[in-house]
Structures are given as C-alpha cells and as structure tokens.
Design a protein around this motif. Structure first.
Motif, PDB file in Angstrom:
ATOM      1  N   ARG A  57      -2.795 -16.133  29.252  1.00  0.00           N
ATOM      2  CA  ARG A  57      -3.785 -17.206  29.153  1.00  0.00           C
ATOM      3  C   ARG A  57      -4.023 -17.589  27.690  1.00  0.00           C
ATOM      4  O   ARG A  57      -4.178 -18.766  27.363  1.00  0.00           O
ATOM      5  N   SER A  58      -4.038 -16.592  26.814  1.00  0.00           N
ATOM      6  CA  SER A  58      -4.211 -16.864  25.377  1.00  0.00           C
ATOM      7  C   SER A  58      -3.048 -17.693  24.844  1.00  0.00           C
ATOM      8  O   SER A  58      -3.230 -18.632  24.072  1.00  0.00           O
ATOM      9  N   SER A  59      -1.836 -17.330  25.262  1.00  0.00           N
ATOM     10  CA  SER A  59      -0.660 -18.077  24.830  1.00  0.00           C
ATOM     11  C   SER A  59      -0.711 -19.523  25.330  1.00  0.00           C
ATOM     12  O   SER A  59      -0.409 -20.459  24.589  1.00  0.00           O
ATOM     13  N   ALA A  60      -1.126 -19.695  26.582  1.00  0.00           N
ATOM     14  CA  ALA A  60      -1.234 -21.042  27.150  1.00  0.00           C
ATOM     15  C   ALA A  60      -2.288 -21.858  26.421  1.00  0.00           C
ATOM     16  O   ALA A  60      -2.115 -23.064  26.203  1.00  0.00           O
ATOM     17  N   ARG A  61      -3.388 -21.216  26.013  1.00  0.00           N
ATOM     18  CA  ARG A  61      -4.437 -21.924  25.262  1.00  0.00           C
ATOM     19  C   ARG A  61      -3.905 -22.403  23.917  1.00  0.00           C
ATOM     20  O   ARG A  61      -4.256 -23.483  23.444  1.00  0.00           O
ATOM     21  N   CYS A  62      -3.048 -21.602  23.301  1.00  0.00           N
ATOM     22  CA  CYS A  62      -2.444 -22.014  22.025  1.00  0.00           C
ATOM     23  C   CYS A  62      -1.590 -23.274  22.212  1.00  0.00           C
ATOM     24  O   CYS A  62      -1.554 -24.143  21.329  1.00  0.00           O
ATOM     25  N   LEU A  63      -0.920 -23.370  23.344  1.00  0.00           N
ATOM     26  CA  LEU A  63      -0.134 -24.573  23.622  1.00  0.00           C
ATOM     27  C   LEU A  63      -1.046 -25.769  23.851  1.00  0.00           C
ATOM     28  O   LEU A  63      -0.700 -26.904  23.485  1.00  0.00           O
ATOM     29  N   GLU A  64      -2.214 -25.534  24.447  1.00  0.00           N
ATOM     30  CA  GLU A  64      -3.193 -26.612  24.613  1.00  0.00           C
ATOM     31  C   GLU A  64      -3.693 -27.084  23.253  1.00  0.00           C
ATOM     32  O   GLU A  64      -3.906 -28.280  23.030  1.00  0.00           O
ATOM     33  N   VAL A  65      -3.869 -26.142  22.331  1.00  0.00           N
ATOM     34  CA  VAL A  65      -4.262 -26.507  20.966  1.00  0.00           C
ATOM     35  C   VAL A  65      -3.171 -27.338  20.312  1.00  0.00           C
ATOM     36  O   VAL A  65      -3.436 -28.330  19.626  1.00  0.00           O
ATOM     37  N   LEU A  66      -1.927 -26.946  20.513  1.00  0.00           N
ATOM     38  CA  LEU A  66      -0.799 -27.688  19.958  1.00  0.00           C
ATOM     39  C   LEU A  66      -0.816 -29.142  20.417  1.00  0.00           C
ATOM     40  O   LEU A  66      -0.587 -30.070  19.632  1.00  0.00           O
ATOM     41  N   LEU A  67      -1.117 -29.360  21.683  1.00  0.00           N
ATOM     42  CA  LEU A  67      -1.158 -30.719  22.226  1.00  0.00           C
ATOM     43  C   LEU A  67      -2.475 -31.430  21.925  1.00  0.00           C
ATOM     44  O   LEU A  67      -2.606 -32.630  22.199  1.00  0.00           O
ATOM     45  N   GLY A  68      -3.443 -30.698  21.356  1.00  0.00           N
ATOM     46  CA  GLY A  68      -4.697 -31.331  20.976  1.00  0.00           C
ATOM     47  C   GLY A  68      -5.707 -31.438  22.079  1.00  0.00           C
ATOM     48  O   GLY A  68      -6.647 -32.230  21.988  1.00  0.00           O
ATOM     49  N   ARG A  69      -5.559 -30.650  23.114  1.00  0.00           N
ATOM     50  CA  ARG A  69      -6.487 -30.743  24.250  1.00  0.00           C
ATOM     51  C   ARG A  69      -7.747 -29.915  24.058  1.00  0.00           C
ATOM     52  O   ARG A  69      -8.768 -30.208  24.656  1.00  0.00           O
ATOM     53  N   ILE A  70      -7.672 -28.878  23.238  1.00  0.00           N
ATOM     54  CA  ILE A  70      -8.846 -28.031  22.977  1.00  0.00           C
ATOM     55  C   ILE A  70      -8.855 -27.600  21.520  1.00  0.00           C
ATOM     56  O   ILE A  70      -7.810 -27.532  20.865  1.00  0.00           O
ATOM     57  N   ASP A  71     -10.053 -27.318  21.014  1.00  0.00           N
ATOM     58  CA  ASP A  71     -10.260 -26.671  19.708  1.00  0.00           C
ATOM     59  C   ASP A  71      -9.670 -27.419  18.521  1.00  0.00           C
ATOM     60  O   ASP A  71      -9.294 -26.807  17.523  1.00  0.00           O
ATOM     61  N   VAL A  72      -9.566 -28.744  18.581  1.00  0.00           N
ATOM     62  CA  VAL A  72      -9.039 -29.488  17.433  1.00  0.00           C
ATOM     63  C   VAL A  72      -9.971 -30.627  17.013  1.00  0.00           C
ATOM     64  O   VAL A  72      -9.609 -31.449  16.196  1.00  0.00           O
ATOM     65  N   GLU A  73     -11.176 -30.636  17.558  1.00  0.00           N
ATOM     66  CA  GLU A  73     -12.100 -31.734  17.268  1.00  0.00           C
ATOM     67  C   GLU A  73     -12.355 -31.872  15.771  1.00  0.00           C
ATOM     68  O   GLU A  73     -12.478 -32.969  15.249  1.00  0.00           O
ATOM     69  N   ASN A  74     -12.426 -30.732  15.064  1.00  0.00           N
ATOM     70  CA  ASN A  74     -12.698 -30.770  13.633  1.00  0.00           C
ATOM     71  C   ASN A  74     -11.546 -31.354  12.834  1.00  0.00           C
ATOM     72  O   ASN A  74     -11.718 -31.737  11.678  1.00  0.00           O
ATOM     73  N   LEU A  75     -10.354 -31.443  13.427  1.00  0.00           N
ATOM     74  CA  LEU A  75      -9.197 -32.004  12.722  1.00  0.00           C
ATOM     75  C   LEU A  75      -9.052 -33.509  12.936  1.00  0.00           C
ATOM     76  O   LEU A  75      -8.400 -34.181  12.145  1.00  0.00           O
ATOM     77  N   LEU A  76      -9.654 -34.028  13.980  1.00  0.00           N
ATOM     78  CA  LEU A  76      -9.353 -35.402  14.380  1.00  0.00           C
ATOM     79  C   LEU A  76      -9.780 -36.425  13.342  1.00  0.00           C
ATOM     80  O   LEU A  76      -9.044 -37.384  13.068  1.00  0.00           O
ATOM     81  N   ASP A  77     -10.967 -36.274  12.764  1.00  0.00           N
ATOM     82  CA  ASP A  77     -11.428 -37.247  11.778  1.00  0.00           C
ATOM     83  C   ASP A  77     -10.460 -37.337  10.604  1.00  0.00           C
ATOM     84  O   ASP A  77     -10.142 -38.422  10.125  1.00  0.00           O
ATOM     85  N   GLU A  78      -9.975 -36.177  10.148  1.00  0.00           N
ATOM     86  CA  GLU A  78      -9.030 -36.162   9.025  1.00  0.00           C
ATOM     87  C   GLU A  78      -7.706 -36.822   9.398  1.00  0.00           C
ATOM     88  O   GLU A  78      -7.128 -37.575   8.617  1.00  0.00           O
ATOM     89  N   ILE A  79      -7.229 -36.543  10.620  1.00  0.00           N
ATOM     90  CA  ILE A  79      -5.949 -37.116  11.058  1.00  0.00           C
ATOM     91  C   ILE A  79      -6.044 -38.622  11.172  1.00  0.00           C
ATOM     92  O   ILE A  79      -5.203 -39.367  10.656  1.00  0.00           O
ATOM     93  N   PHE A  80      -7.097 -39.127  11.837  1.00  0.00           N
ATOM     94  CA  PHE A  80      -7.194 -40.557  12.070  1.00  0.00           C
ATOM     95  C   PHE A  80      -7.588 -41.316  10.815  1.00  0.00           C
ATOM     96  O   PHE A  80      -7.388 -42.532  10.739  1.00  0.00           O
ATOM     97  N   LEU A  81      -8.142 -40.629   9.820  1.00  0.00           N
ATOM     98  CA  LEU A  81      -8.484 -41.283   8.574  1.00  0.00           C
ATOM     99  C   LEU A  81      -7.249 -41.849   7.874  1.00  0.00           C
ATOM    100  O   LEU A  81      -7.324 -42.805   7.112  1.00  0.00           O
ATOM    101  N   ASN A  82      -6.089 -41.243   8.141  1.00  0.00           N
ATOM    102  CA  ASN A  82      -4.847 -41.690   7.504  1.00  0.00           C
ATOM    103  C   ASN A  82      -4.263 -42.930   8.177  1.00  0.00           C
ATOM    104  O   ASN A  82      -3.305 -43.503   7.659  1.00  0.00           O
ATOM    105  N   PHE A  83      -4.800 -43.333   9.315  1.00  0.00           N
ATOM    106  CA  PHE A  83      -4.319 -44.536   9.997  1.00  0.00           C
ATOM    107  C   PHE A  83      -4.966 -45.764   9.376  1.00  0.00           C
ATOM    108  O   PHE A  83      -6.074 -45.714   8.849  1.00  0.00           O
ATOM    109  N   CYS A  84      -4.278 -46.893   9.483  1.00  0.00           N
ATOM    110  CA  CYS A  84      -4.862 -48.137   9.044  1.00  0.00           C
ATOM    111  C   CYS A  84      -5.797 -48.671  10.123  1.00  0.00           C
ATOM    112  O   CYS A  84      -5.700 -48.283  11.295  1.00  0.00           O
TER     113      CYS A  84
END
Length: 427
Positions: free
Chosen positions: A397-424
């Motif tokens: 289950r832990s390994s599967a959760r890491c794959l969910e993180v990879l796809l951005g489905r969980i635990d990445v909310e803090n990264l999204l603002d930085e990622i989308f800031l680079n878009f026009c």
C-alpha cells in the motif's frame, strides 16, 4: 466557480490571436459577443459586438462542451485578427461580464488536472513541451504528455493492488481450509513491477539530461585554440581570443543544438602552472567544471599528452589543425575537422540517451525511489510466510501511494503553485 478568460496566443501583433474562456458561463460569452453558441467543435464565422452593439471584430468562434475540452469544462475560443486593439477590446468586454475574471498563470492547465483531464506528470510534460528547444526535448515531453508514463505507472499500481488483494484474501480466510498458496503469483507480480520501476529509474539520468541539456567542456593548455573553436561552433564571437596566454580567466558558456540535443559548451581557462592569482582561480574553476561536465573535448598539441586523464566518452583531438593531416585534428580558425567533431559529439550523446526513461524530474525520481524501497521490503518478507502477509500488504500500500504521489493525486498540493507559476497566462 468563476469563469476564466485569457489571451492564449502570444501577445503583440499577429495574423491571428486566440482568446480562451473556460468555466460554467463560457457559453454565455459566445452568446453575448457573437449572438450564438456554435455547434460543438464546429467553427462559426461571426461578428463580435460590444454591449452597445458596436462591431469589435469578425472572428471564428468555437465551443467545446464540458468533458470534451482541454480543461474538462465548457470552453469557448475566439480566433480574432491579431490586432492589439482588438484583443484589448475583447478582454475589456469579458472583464465586464458578471462571474468572469482574468485567468492566473497556468490556471487553464490546473483546471484540466483538477477535472481529471491530465495527471501531474502530463502537466509537467506540457511545461517541458512549451519550453522545448530541441527535437529530443520535444519527443520526450510529447511522449509523457501523450500518457506513456501514466500508462506505465497505472500498470505498476494495478500489479501492486492485485498482489495486496491476494495476500489480504489469504489473511481473511486464514481460519478456513483454503488450500490455495498465492505466494508464487504474488512473487511474479511483485518482481514484474520491481523490474519495470527499476528500469525506469536507471534511465533517469539520461532523460534528465535530455530535458535540461548536456554540458561539454573544451579543455587544453593555453593557446590551444579553445576559445576560437567555441566561437566557430557557436557561430559568433562568444569568447575573447588572443595570443596572450591566460586570456580566458572564467568559464564561458554557450548554449546550442547539436544533433537535436540541447548542449552547453564550456570554454575553460588554459590549464598550466601559474603564479598569477586570478589565472590560478580560473584554472581551478576550469578543472572543476570540466570534471563535472558530461563530455570533455581535449584539445592537445600532442595526441599522446592530455592535461588530465580522459574519461569514458571524452574526445581527444589535435589542436590548431588548420588543414587536414594525419590523425584527428580540429581548427576553429578554418573549420577543419569541425563537422567530424560535431558528429562524434552527436554519436556519444545518442549512445548516452539510448536507454533513457520517461521520468526526467527530481520530484518524479524521488517518488519512484520511495515506491521501490517499500516494494523491496515486501519482496524480502514474502518468503517468510503468511504470518508476515499483513506487514507485506502495508508495504505494498505504501508503494502504491508513492505511485499516486508520482501522478499527483495525493500529497503534492504544496508543489502545485510553484509548478503552475512557470506557465504563461492562457495555458
């Protein structure tokens, strides 16, 4: 939810400009400006009018209903004449509509992700595609954007879920006479997933280099023609050239495209013993950057002698070979040997990316490595028998959760603002 709008094409004068509207009231913008909501995905040529009925422009209007658009919401596009005044007039009209506002940077793409049209790896790939300068970068970004990495990750996740389900079924029926040993099937599933994930990790370094670019350092003694060669390959006077030894005191960088790969050429200080404090600093920097580079081009006055031991993949050539002669030489003055040198560089780069993967960002690598660690622990415990099945299931289950993180489905909310800031704005 607000309806957002923005100029989706490049600002300034153009033959055509595209304004994009997305949200619950998108169709209303078409009705207000064009007097019609066109049939889905059918371009309609219409006069666009302001609130007072004055003609703003004649444009193509397209409507994409929710579920069949980039963002997953109702989307309207106005393809107008590329006049700055026309664009400003339309933006003003949209701004005055109730419930409408100008989109923030990357907000269209963020809504596409929130509505399940894309996962985070595809969002990152879209950013890379927009920034792509070379053919290799374009191909890598397009492959991930097309869902190739997502498909791999989903197959790994399905394997982990299946294995965990088999183990948990055994736990549930532990008190009953169920003569089914799932160990072999679980072992095969976990090994297949492990092989796929580790293969992707092994290709990370090459794919990361394709995305960010390779570094190639030109090294050699003073007055070996390093700066002259750099200028010739760059097609401009990027470095100062002089017969005076020690002219180059710092590392000079030139970005260029070699064989479809993004490359930064480094012109380094001539390597020699020196008492000049500034030149010594330049030489130390040259050695440091040269050792960190992916490839080194050694310009030598004697093919048997280099300033330091060439590493695997390095290229050694005779310096100042102004005319063809025996042995491999190159000249930045006449260009002799330059095509052959570039071909060698291209060949070496092609070899290095031969087994490249699809993950190319440190975030993706870290998530996958965490998943592999949990999976490895499960594989180690599996032979110990059913009494460890609960622990193994938790590791899966832990390994599967890491794959969910990879796809951005969980635990990445803090990264999204930085990622989308680079878009026009408008993407």
């Amino acid at each position: 939810m607000d309806t957002i709008f923005a100029l989706a094409s490049a600002p300034g004068k153009a033959g055509v400009s595209v304004l994009r509207v997305s949200g619950p009231k998108a169709a209303q913008s078409a009705l207000s400006l064009a007097g019609i909501v066109p049939e889905p995905r059918v371009a309609s040529l219409r006069k666009l009018r302001d609130q007072n009925g004055g003609v703003l422009d004649e444009a193509l209007v397209l409507f994409f209903p929710a579920g069949a658009s980039f963002t997953g919401e109702d989307v309207v596009e106005f393809q107008t004449h590329g006049s700055i005044s026309v664009v400003q007039a339309l933006l003003t009209e949209l701004r005055q509509m109730e419930g409408f506002r100008l989109a923030e940077a990357g907000e269209f793409t963020r809504r596409a992700m929130d509505n399940g049209r894309m996962d985070l790896t595809q969002v990152e790939a879209l950013s890379d595609l927009i920034e792509a300068e070379t053919e290799a970068q374009r191909q890598l970004a397009l492959s991930v954007l097309s869902g190739n990495l997502s498909t791999k990750v989903e197959s790994w996740r399905a394997g982990l879920v299946r294995a965990a389900a088999l183990l948990e079924a055994t736990i549930d029926f532990a008190d009953e006479d169920v003569p089914v040993d799932v160990t072999e099937e679980v072992q095969d599933l976990l090994q297949a997933v492990s092989d796929g994930m580790n293969q992707e990790l092994r290709g990370f370094e090459a794919s990361e280099r394709v995305r960010s670019g390779f570094e190639i350092a030109i090294v050699g003694p003073p007055n070996a023609g390093k700066s002259t060669l750099l200028n010739y390959l760059a097609g401009r006077e990027a470095a100062i050239t002089s017969e005076i030894a020690g002219t180059t005191r710092d590392v000079i960088e030139v970005r260029m495209n070699i064989g479809g790969y993004s490359v930064t050429l480094l012109d380094t200080a001539g390597i020699r013993q020196s008492t000049d404090v500034l030149e010594k600093i330049g030489i130390e920097r040259a050695l440091d950057r040269a050792r960190q580079a992916d490839i080194r081009i050694h310009l030598v006055l004697d093919l048997e002698k280099t300033e330091f031991e060439p590493l695997e993949g390095d290229i050694v050539c005779l310096a100042k070979a102004d005319v063809p002669a025996e042995g491999f030489g190159v000249s930045g003055k006449t260009g002799n040997g330059a095509p052959e040198l570039l071909e060698q560089v291209k060949h070496e780069l092609s070899n290095r990316v031969q087994n490249s993967g699809l993950i190319s960002r440190e975030r993706q690598r870290n998530a996958l490595m965490d998943g592999v660690r949990a999976l490895d622990q499960a594989i180690i415990l599996l032979p110990d028998g059913p009494e460890f099945y609960e622990v193994i299931s938790e590791e899966l289950r832990s390994s599967a959760r890491c794959l969910e993180v990879l796809l951005g489905r969980i635990d990445v909310e803090n990264l999204l603002d930085e990622i989308f800031l680079n878009f026009c704005v408008g993407k």
